[in-house]
Design a protein around this motif. Structure first.
Motif, mmCIF file in Angstrom:
data_model
loop_
_atom_site.group_PDB
_atom_site.id
_atom_site.type_symbol
_atom_site.label_atom_id
_atom_site.label_comp_id
_atom_site.label_asym_id
_atom_site.label_seq_id
_atom_site.Cartn_x
_atom_site.Cartn_y
_atom_site.Cartn_z
ATOM 1 N N LEU A 45 0.829 -1.196 0.000
ATOM 2 C CA LEU A 45 0.000 0.000 0.000
ATOM 3 C C LEU A 45 0.871 1.257 0.000
ATOM 4 C CD1 LEU A 45 -2.819 1.212 0.135
ATOM 5 C CD2 LEU A 45 -2.735 1.014 2.622
ATOM 6 N N MET A 46 1.952 1.241 0.766
ATOM 7 C CA MET A 46 2.864 2.379 0.764
ATOM 8 C C MET A 46 3.458 2.594 -0.624
ATOM 9 S SD MET A 46 2.982 3.760 3.810
ATOM 10 C CE MET A 46 4.530 4.637 3.763
ATOM 11 N N LEU A 47 3.799 1.475 -1.298
ATOM 12 C CA LEU A 47 4.361 1.571 -2.639
ATOM 13 C C LEU A 47 3.339 2.108 -3.630
ATOM 14 C CD1 LEU A 47 6.843 0.958 -4.430
ATOM 15 C CD2 LEU A 47 5.891 -1.331 -4.802
ATOM 16 N N GLU A 48 2.091 1.709 -3.471
ATOM 17 C CA GLU A 48 1.035 2.149 -4.386
ATOM 18 C C GLU A 48 0.718 3.629 -4.213
ATOM 19 O OE1 GLU A 48 -1.927 1.991 -7.277
ATOM 20 O OE2 GLU A 48 -0.430 0.482 -6.756
ATOM 21 N N LEU A 49 0.638 4.074 -2.950
ATOM 22 C CA LEU A 49 0.249 5.459 -2.692
ATOM 23 C C LEU A 49 1.403 6.436 -2.857
ATOM 24 C CD1 LEU A 49 -2.021 4.901 0.435
ATOM 25 C CD2 LEU A 49 -2.746 5.382 -1.906
ATOM 26 N N GLY A 50 2.632 5.958 -2.607
ATOM 27 C CA GLY A 50 3.798 6.816 -2.787
ATOM 28 C C GLY A 50 3.733 8.050 -1.907
ATOM 29 N N ASP A 51 4.004 9.196 -2.494
ATOM 30 C CA ASP A 51 4.029 10.438 -1.719
ATOM 31 C C ASP A 51 2.656 11.077 -1.608
ATOM 32 O OD1 ASP A 51 3.690 11.191 -4.308
ATOM 33 O OD2 ASP A 51 5.371 12.595 -4.389
ATOM 34 N N ARG A 52 1.610 10.356 -2.044
ATOM 35 C CA ARG A 52 0.262 10.928 -1.924
ATOM 36 C C ARG A 52 -0.323 10.770 -0.533
ATOM 37 N NH1 ARG A 52 -3.064 8.140 -6.565
ATOM 38 N NH2 ARG A 52 -1.714 6.408 -5.987
ATOM 39 N N ILE A 53 0.352 10.019 0.339
ATOM 40 C CA ILE A 53 -0.160 9.808 1.687
ATOM 41 C C ILE A 53 0.785 10.452 2.694
ATOM 42 C CG2 ILE A 53 1.033 7.582 1.911
ATOM 43 C CD1 ILE A 53 -1.291 6.660 3.671
ATOM 44 N N THR A 238 -4.587 7.789 9.886
ATOM 45 C CA THR A 238 -4.123 7.904 8.496
ATOM 46 C C THR A 238 -5.083 7.190 7.561
ATOM 47 O OG1 THR A 238 -1.834 8.000 9.291
ATOM 48 C CG2 THR A 238 -2.168 7.515 6.961
ATOM 49 N N ASP A 239 -5.525 5.996 7.939
ATOM 50 C CA ASP A 239 -6.520 5.273 7.127
ATOM 51 C C ASP A 239 -7.801 6.082 6.992
ATOM 52 O OD1 ASP A 239 -4.788 3.214 6.797
ATOM 53 O OD2 ASP A 239 -5.734 1.867 8.245
ATOM 54 N N MET A 240 -8.192 6.775 8.057
ATOM 55 C CA MET A 240 -9.406 7.579 8.003
ATOM 56 C C MET A 240 -9.276 8.695 6.970
ATOM 57 S SD MET A 240 -11.348 9.519 11.158
ATOM 58 C CE MET A 240 -9.927 10.546 11.521
ATOM 59 N N MET A 241 -8.089 9.306 6.899
ATOM 60 C CA MET A 241 -7.900 10.371 5.910
ATOM 61 C C MET A 241 -7.890 9.811 4.486
ATOM 62 S SD MET A 241 -7.997 12.822 7.896
ATOM 63 C CE MET A 241 -7.810 14.069 6.629
ATOM 64 N N VAL A 242 -7.324 8.610 4.318
ATOM 65 C CA VAL A 242 -7.365 7.979 2.999
ATOM 66 C C VAL A 242 -8.802 7.648 2.613
ATOM 67 C CG1 VAL A 242 -6.642 5.965 1.661
ATOM 68 C CG2 VAL A 242 -5.037 7.066 3.236
ATOM 69 N N ALA A 243 -9.565 7.110 3.579
ATOM 70 C CA ALA A 243 -10.967 6.796 3.312
ATOM 71 C C ALA A 243 -11.764 8.057 3.018
ATOM 72 C CB ALA A 243 -11.568 6.061 4.508
ATOM 73 N N HIS A 247 -13.532 7.542 -0.255
ATOM 74 C CA HIS A 247 -14.835 6.909 -0.019
ATOM 75 C C HIS A 247 -15.840 7.829 0.666
ATOM 76 C CE1 HIS A 247 -13.205 3.071 -1.283
ATOM 77 N NE2 HIS A 247 -12.180 3.254 -0.458
ATOM 78 N N ALA A 248 -15.382 8.794 1.465
ATOM 79 C CA ALA A 248 -16.338 9.676 2.118
ATOM 80 C C ALA A 248 -16.989 10.611 1.116
ATOM 81 C CB ALA A 248 -15.645 10.486 3.212
ATOM 82 N N ILE A 249 -16.293 10.884 0.014
ATOM 83 C CA ILE A 249 -16.885 11.665 -1.079
ATOM 84 C C ILE A 249 -17.621 10.691 -2.004
ATOM 85 C CG2 ILE A 249 -16.357 13.131 -3.066
ATOM 86 C CD1 ILE A 249 -13.911 14.099 -1.526
ATOM 87 N N PRO A 250 -18.846 10.990 -2.416
ATOM 88 C CA PRO A 250 -19.603 10.043 -3.260
ATOM 89 C C PRO A 250 -18.830 9.661 -4.528
ATOM 90 C CG PRO A 250 -21.015 11.825 -2.503
ATOM 91 C CD PRO A 250 -19.622 12.194 -2.120
ATOM 92 N N ARG A 251 -18.784 8.365 -4.816
ATOM 93 C CA ARG A 251 -18.109 7.854 -6.012
ATOM 94 C C ARG A 251 -19.124 7.749 -7.146
ATOM 95 N NH1 ARG A 251 -12.699 7.405 -6.017
ATOM 96 N NH2 ARG A 251 -12.706 5.373 -7.016
ATOM 97 N N ARG A 252 -18.723 8.194 -8.313
ATOM 98 C CA ARG A 252 -19.638 8.222 -9.468
ATOM 99 C C ARG A 252 -19.294 7.120 -10.469
ATOM 100 N NH1 ARG A 252 -19.073 14.766 -10.311
ATOM 101 N NH2 ARG A 252 -20.227 15.380 -8.445
ATOM 102 N N TRP A 253 -20.310 6.729 -11.185
ATOM 103 C CA TRP A 253 -20.107 5.755 -12.246
ATOM 104 C C TRP A 253 -20.788 6.267 -13.516
ATOM 105 C CZ3 TRP A 253 -24.693 4.045 -14.206
ATOM 106 C CH2 TRP A 253 -25.807 4.095 -13.352
ATOM 107 N N PHE A 303 -13.916 4.389 12.220
ATOM 108 C CA PHE A 303 -12.614 4.941 12.604
ATOM 109 C C PHE A 303 -12.712 5.701 13.926
ATOM 110 C CE2 PHE A 303 -12.375 4.674 7.927
ATOM 111 C CZ PHE A 303 -11.248 3.880 7.785
ATOM 112 N N HIS A 304 -13.785 6.486 14.069
ATOM 113 C CA HIS A 304 -13.961 7.247 15.314
ATOM 114 C C HIS A 304 -14.065 6.318 16.521
ATOM 115 C CE1 HIS A 304 -16.063 10.372 12.502
ATOM 116 N NE2 HIS A 304 -14.769 10.278 12.278
#
Length: 484
Positions: A45-53, A238-243, A247-253, A303-304
């Motif tokens: 996961l660290m490799l996938e996210l890189g410096d975005r986290i 940190t997981d909460m901020m990634v989520a 995911h907390a913002i509605p995902r569109r299709w 998370f809370h």
């Protein structure tokens, strides 16, 4: 038990032991500063996210340390439990800025197991010993297992913070032994540069040890039990901020469209992130050719709840009140309930005061020996005076002290100490009290001038050219009537 080692052998032995422990000390210091690495994160996961986290640090280690240290304030020294604070010892304390430095020593001891206090002669003032506090990142001591006293201590450091510029840093060391203090500089080997043959008979270094144990005389860190829970909290946050990002913002299709169909107001194609985060999508196809919708957003309550559970575990392990960790019950706690929740924290602070009080007393005995040239037998019963570690209100404290004073349980001196006045303030109040008592004693001896001003005129004395008749003072007994 003395070891038959030469000074250079002591230096090598202590430096080797210190270097072996430095990684642990630096890791503990990093946790207190909130610079620890992110734990429990999968490498893929660290490799996938890189410096975005970016790690979200919930710095409970700092909170645990500061909550205790804020309640530990040394206010003076006295020779025995019945005497007042010693002014000469407090003068040495203030001259060495130990009000500020003692707090730093306490913090380092809580974080990194121990800190150190050194005592020596002052090159700038021969009448005032030099007392300094030292970090465990630069100093180490060897403890005699027979009597638990310091056999030797070493402080070593580099001149400069970094060697990135290619400059060779100069290395220095100071070796403390029972009868001598030796200064070294490294130049193709350790070279002696100065020596102080003090002849004290003991090492002029006093460790301030946090939670020493019988087999661990150099102590344990206050953070040991908190670090795993802090790592877990940082991971969950940190997981909460990634989520929240994904995911907390509605995902569109959308069906029936390609990436080239998403364009901005200027007609340029949108990037992938603009497509995800954009509020409005624009395309050139007709309404019947594209189908669009959105998935429901995720709830972050899990998370809370996890963070609250971890906070409760920290509170139970460290004795911190719930409101220190940011969670509370539905009903606000009363003042008595808050003070009750702080009982374990207060007891922890009082334990530190008892342990470190003995260390500071040894420091002042050494300082007095260096200043006077001889040990003072009266200092064997030296006692450190600490500020009350609890947090009662001023009104409650004053009420309790007043009742004890009225009942004769305590005297003025103890009342001033219980109310939290410093030794300097107590000295001023003591002087004013003695001055008032002296004036009263003179008045009782017949010298009323200090209380009543000039003596009144006597019978027959001329005032403004006219004789006056002496009148008895208000409230005085009728002498004539008493005579009859």
């Amino acid at each position: 038990m003395a070891l038959d080692l030469s000074p250079l052998e002591w230096l090598t032995r202590l430096k080797r032991r210190h270097e072996a422990e430095l990684p642990t000390l630096r890791a503990l210091n990093a946790y207190f500063d909130g610079c620890q690495p992110l734990a429990y994160m999968h490498p893929e996961l660290m490799l996938e996210l890189g410096d975005r986290i970016r790690q979200v640090v919930i710095n409970w280690p700092e909170l645990v340390v500061e909550a205790v240290e804020e309640r530990i304030d040394l206010e003076g020294f006295r020779r025995d439990s019945d005497s007042e604070a010693d002014a000469s010892l407090w003068e040495m304390w203030q001259a060495n800025d130990l009000d500020e430095q003692s707090q730093q020593a306490h913090v380092d001891a809580l974080v990194m197991k121990r800190s150190f206090v050194t005592v020596g002669t002052n090159a700038h003032d021969a009448d005032m010993p030099l007392i300094t506090v030292e970090s465990p990142l630069q100093m180490h001591a060897d403890i005699d297992p027979a009597n638990r006293q310091v056999r030797a201590a070493l402080r070593w450091w580099y001149d400069g913070e970094s060697a990135l510029d290619g400059r060779i840093r100069e290395q220095y060391a100071t070796l403390y032994l029972p009868d001598e203090t030796i200064h070294y500089q490294f130049d193709e080997g350790w070279q002696e540069t100065d020596r102080d043959d003090h002849g004290l008979g003991q090492v002029p270094v006093v460790p301030l040890v946090n939670k020493p144990r019988l087999m661990m005389p150099l102590g344990t860190s206050e953070l040991t039990k908190v670090i795993p829970l802090s790592d877990a909290a940082c991971k969950v946050a940190t997981d909460m901020m990634v989520a929240a990002e994904f995911h907390a913002i509605p995902r569109r299709w959308v069906f029936g469209a390609t990436e080239e169909d998403f364009v901005g107001p200027d007609g340029d194609p949108l990037t992938a992130w603009q497509q995800i985060m954009g509020r409005v999508w624009a395309n050139e196809k007709g309404p019947g050719e594209i189908q669009a919708g959105q998935f429901p957003e995720s709830d972050l309550a899990n998370f809370h709840n996890t963070l609250n559970s971890l906070a409760r575990l920290v509170a139970s392990l460290t004795g911190l009140p719930p409101h220190y960790l940011g969670y509370a019950t539905e009903n606000p706690a009363s003042a008595d309930a808050i003070r009750s929740s702080e009982a374990r924290l207060v007891k922890r602070a009082e334990r530190k005061q008892r342990s470190w009080g003995g260390s500071w007393e040894r420091v002042m005995r050494l300082a007095e020996r260096i200043r006077d040239g001889a040990w003072n037998p009266e200092s064997r019963s030296l006692e450190a005076i600490w500020r009350d570690a609890s947090t009662p209100t001023e009104a409650a404290k004053a009420d309790a002290v007043t009742k004890k004073k009225a009942a004769g349980i305590i005297d003025d001196e103890q009342a001033w100490e219980d109310l939290g006045y410093t030794s300097t303030q107590q000295a001023r109040m003591r002087a004013r009290k003695e001055s008032a008592q002296d004036a009263f004693n003179r008045a009782m001896a017949g010298d009323m001038a200090g209380l009543t001003g000039p003596k009144p005129a006597v019978d027959g004395q001329l005032v403004d050219g006219q004789p006056v008749e002496q009148q008895p003072p208000v409230g005085a007994p009728d002498v004539v009537a008493a005579g009859r």
